[in-house]
Design an enzyme around this catalytic site. Structure first.
Site, PDB file in Angstrom:
ATOM      1  N   GLU A 200     -61.976  31.122 -44.982  1.00  0.00           N
ATOM      2  CA  GLU A 200     -62.111  30.622 -43.616  1.00  0.00           C
ATOM      3  C   GLU A 200     -63.141  29.503 -43.473  1.00  0.00           C
ATOM      4  OE1 GLU A 200     -60.188  31.339 -41.101  1.00  0.00           O
ATOM      5  OE2 GLU A 200     -59.029  32.813 -42.237  1.00  0.00           O
ATOM      6  N   SER A 480     -45.397  86.457 -11.807  1.00  0.00           N
ATOM      7  CA  SER A 480     -46.154  87.695 -12.000  1.00  0.00           C
ATOM      8  C   SER A 480     -47.525  87.486 -12.626  1.00  0.00           C
ATOM      9  CB  SER A 480     -45.345  88.665 -12.862  1.00  0.00           C
ATOM     10  OG  SER A 480     -44.198  89.103 -12.160  1.00  0.00           O
TER      11      SER A 480
END
Length: 800
Positions: A200, A480
């Site tokens: 780079e 229930s």
């Protein structure tokens, strides 16, 4: 003849005069033009200088102010290792994998481990916990029969307790979906810096932001290739482009890039620039989350911190700078490999690698993790709960920018087991019941009974899918599952109700305020007459529950539900007595946590501690337990819920956990078989499971056939601890003749042993109880007349 003097030519004189007159006439104009030019030049310098000051201010604010919005990072609970800890070989292997530890032959450095049967050698990482820093260390862990049987350090000295660092399970990032794991310059591996320089910016440490030689070299390379093969931008220019500017291509943007690069280089050191670049560069996309910086990329692609990567791995990350999507190693592995090898070759050319290292690194596989989403994205449902609890104490911008560290209660191993139990269980049910594949959905919540810590949260059959969270947001009638609360309210009045009290299970008709008649029915469409309360709960008789509920009052039942932890408003309708109450699984888990803890409610929590970006404690989430219902009544209900599993509607759970295994549970089924519920608890876990359909259509499954198998599958894999509670003060045990509810004695026919609140036991005694139990002659006569029946009767009495 005298010569005449020459006369001056008047025309020439006139021309000069004309020029002088013209020059004199134009002089003011020239002076005005020069003044204008000088003024324009000065103005241009001032404007340019002002613009430079403006750019410099932008640079200063970005570098010295809040440079990035750093998300809050969320961690699971740390795995605690000690002698006797319930940790299996499979669990420890999984936990190390989630942490990103490498399995090697001989561990020599941090985050490495090896295994020989039940013996593990582990090099841990250092980690800053909420109560201090734990250094890296070398451990030897021995496991047998699902428990730790030995724990020692590198010198063989026994250790009392060691915590593995918690796994990162998620992050809370800002609206623009950028995520980072910030790294400092000293944390950047040298081979990463070398790779960046090689491909780079070779002259990064020599130029001043712009590199003319680099531009010329790139231009020449591009001309020779006939296309763009090399860029001339420096690392500083790339940082400026990503950090400050838009991606547009224009001469003005390029000029700004050059100017700002020069400013950055003038104001900051090379190390500061390199650090900023390493944290800003774009390196991938995870769904709608942008991956910025090498720190996060290391975790995203390799599931390890950047400092633990090797040169061929950092070379792959550097290769992604050119095009993260084009060189995506998961989607385009061959492209990524070629790009990585090119980076390694450039490192070799610049002398960073020798020929042997180059060949070795180029021959290695990419080594990226198999999943596109790391461990931190497998728990979206739990992260939703964390966000909701954090919202009570933090602003959204604090969570998405301040870099907080949030330590939670999630158990990764239990979460994995539960998610698999849900997925496999639903497929099994659909196959055996011949239901349409993929239509059933489920949710599971698992908490600790004593502290109310949420250890598991499964929001659907696809646990890793960040969609509708049924554990938090699916509000369905609980059926229930409400009955334990109803009978708890009744048992809180021991002078009126005990487990032996005979309750009426006969048809009932109730006129509602609007004039309608409500006439519920039992599931089996039968009325069972007068039955003991414990059996009414075990068999989940609806009519008995309605009679008891109407006797003590609907409001009393509602008050008990609130005391157990239900926070929503409950309308006082009689149908509440049979569970016509929409709750989310997380709310039901709170209700059963209070029962399992003996009446002590611990508000369910998913967060333990929060640290700031510097590792300093920011806020504690202490345990807040208080008694909200009578401990004696809660104990009696827990005992009755064990009977539900032994002989009642949840009897099939013994297939999963073993006959006689002490566990409490309750099934729940709603009208038209639309919802299947199961809630249960052992000594160490409380879990609630819901099964149904998102469109609320009937699923034709009761609680015992839908939700219960998922509970059983998960609890068997997690080795649920059996219940063995100590009765609270004020509990006494008595032998009762079950059918009559009178006092009896051990050995009497039909006698069972039940707990009572002290002094609430029946006053009447059965005939056998009056005699204090069968005498010796009675037992001999029984044995001679019907030995098989007598033996069976005694076994039945003892088994109950």
């Amino acid at each position: 003849m005298a010569r005449q003097p020459k006369r001056r030519r008047k025309p020439a004189t006139r021309k000069k005069s004309t020029r002088r007159r013209k020059a004199a006439a134009h002089a003011p104009r020239r002076r005005a033009w020069w003044r204008w030019l000088l003024g324009a030049l000065v103005l241009g310098v001032l404007l340019f200088g002002g613009y430079l000051l403006y750019l410099s201010q932008q640079v200063r604010v970005a570098f010295e102010g809040k440079r990035w919005a750093v998300p809050a990072r969320v961690y699971a609970r740390p795995l605690e290792l000690y002698e006797g800890a319930p940790v299996s070989v499979a669990q420890l292997r999984y936990e190390l994998t989630v942490l990103g530890y490498r399995k090697v032959r001989r561990p020599r450095k941090g985050a490495e481990w090896s295994q020989a049967r039940g013996r593990f050698i582990i090099h841990t990482r250092p980690f800053v916990f909420w109560d201090g820093e734990q250094p890296a260390r070398r451990l030897t862990v021995r496991i047998a029969s699902g428990r730790v049987i030995g724990l020692s350090d590198a010198a063989g000295r026994p250790l009392d307790l060691v915590r593995l660092e918690p796994a990162e399970i998620g992050s809370i990032y800002p609206a623009h979906k950028e995520d980072r794991v910030l790294v400092r310059r000293e944390d950047l591996p040298e081979h990463l810096v070398q790779a960046l320089l090689a491909v780079e910016d070779r002259r990064f440490f020599e130029h001043h932001g712009v590199d003319p030689r680099g531009i010329a070299r790139a231009l020449w390379a591009n001309l020779r290739a006939g296309r763009t093969v090399q860029g001339g931008s420096t690392l500083t220019q790339q940082l400026v482009k990503n950090f400050f500017l838009t991606p547009e291509r224009s001469l003005w943007r390029k000029l700004n890039e050059v100017l700002m690069a020069l400013i950055v280089e003038a104001r900051y050191s090379k190390d500061e620039i390199l650090e900023a670049y390493a944290n800003e560069i774009f390196l991938g996309q995870d769904g709608d989350r942008a991956i910025h910086g090498f720190g996060l990329a290391a975790r995203f692609y390799f599931n390890r911190p950047l400092t633990e990567l090797q040169p061929h791995e950092t070379a792959l990350l550097v290769g992604l700078v050119k095009g993260a999507s084009y060189y995506n190693p998961r989607r385009h592995p061959e492209r990524a490999r070629k790009r990585r090898n090119l980076v390694l070759e450039q490192m070799h050319r610049l002398g960073f690698l020798d020929a042997r290292q180059l060949r070795a690194y180029q021959a290695r596989p990419l080594g990226v993790s198999a999943r596109g989403h790391g461990p931190q994205h497998r728990y979206p449902a739990f992260i939703q709960l964390v966000r909701r609890q954090l919202a009570r104490d933090y602003r959204e911008e604090d969570l998405t920018s301040e870099g907080l560290h949030v330590f939670t209660t999630l158990d990764p191993w239990a979460q994995k087991v539960a998610a698999e139990a849900v997925a496999k269980g639903l497929r099994r049910i659909e196959k055996t019941r011949r239901l349409p594949a993929g239509r059933l959905q489920a949710a599971m919540v698992m908490v600790t009974p004593d502290q109310g810590e949420v250890r598991v949260l499964v929001g659907g059959r696809r646990a890793g899918y960040a969609g509708f969270n049924r554990a938090l947001d699916a509000h369905r009638p609980i059926g229930s599952l409400v009955k334990p609360a109803l009978y708890l309210a009744a048992l809180s009045e021991p002078q009126r109700y005990t487990l032996a009290t005979l309750v009426d299970d006969s048809p009932v008709r109730i006129e509602l305020p609007n004039g309608d008649l409500w006439s519920p029915d039992n599931f089996d469409h039968q009325a069972h007459g007068r039955v003991p309360l414990h059996r009414a709960l075990a068999q989940s008789y609806n009519l008995a529950a309605v009679h008891v509920g109407m006797d003590i009052g609907v409001q009393r039942v509602i008050d008990t539900l609130h005391a157990l932890g239900v926070e929503r408003e409950i309308p006082p309708y009689p149908s509440v007595l049979l569970g016509a109450l929409p709750l989310a699984p997380i709310e039901v888990a709170q209700l059963y946590q209070t029962i399992a803890a003996g009446g002590f409610r611990a508000p369910l929590r998913a967060i333990r501690e929060v640290l700031d970006a510097d590792g300093q404690p920011l806020q504690r989430y202490p345990l807040a337990v208080r008694r909200t219902v009578d401990p004696v009544a809660a104990f009696l209900v827990s005992e009755a819920l064990q009977e539900v599993v032994r002989e009642g509607t949840a009897k099939s759970l013994q297939r999963w956990l073993g006959e006689g295994f002490a566990v409490a549970g309750k099934t729940g089924t709603t009208d038209d078989l639309r919802d299947s519920w199961f809630a249960g608890f052992g000594a160490d876990r409380v879990a609630v499971v819901w099964v149904g359909r998102d469109d609320n259509r009937p699923i034709r499954l009761t609680g015992s056939r839908g939700a219960l198998p998922l509970f059983g599958r998960a609890m068997r894999a997690l080795h649920l601890q059996a219940l063995d509670p100590l009765p609270p003060t004020g509990v006494e045990y008595h032998w009762i003749e079950d059918d009559s509810g009178m006092l009896s004695a051990e050995g009497c026919e039909g006698a069972i042993r039940l707990p009572f609140a002290a002094g609430s036991q029946p006053r009447l005694r059965s005939a056998c109880g009056e005699r204090g139990g069968p005498g010796v002659l009675d037992l001999v006569a029984e044995a001679l007349n019907a030995p098989g029946a007598a033996a069976q009767s005694r076994r039945l009495a003892c088994s109950r």
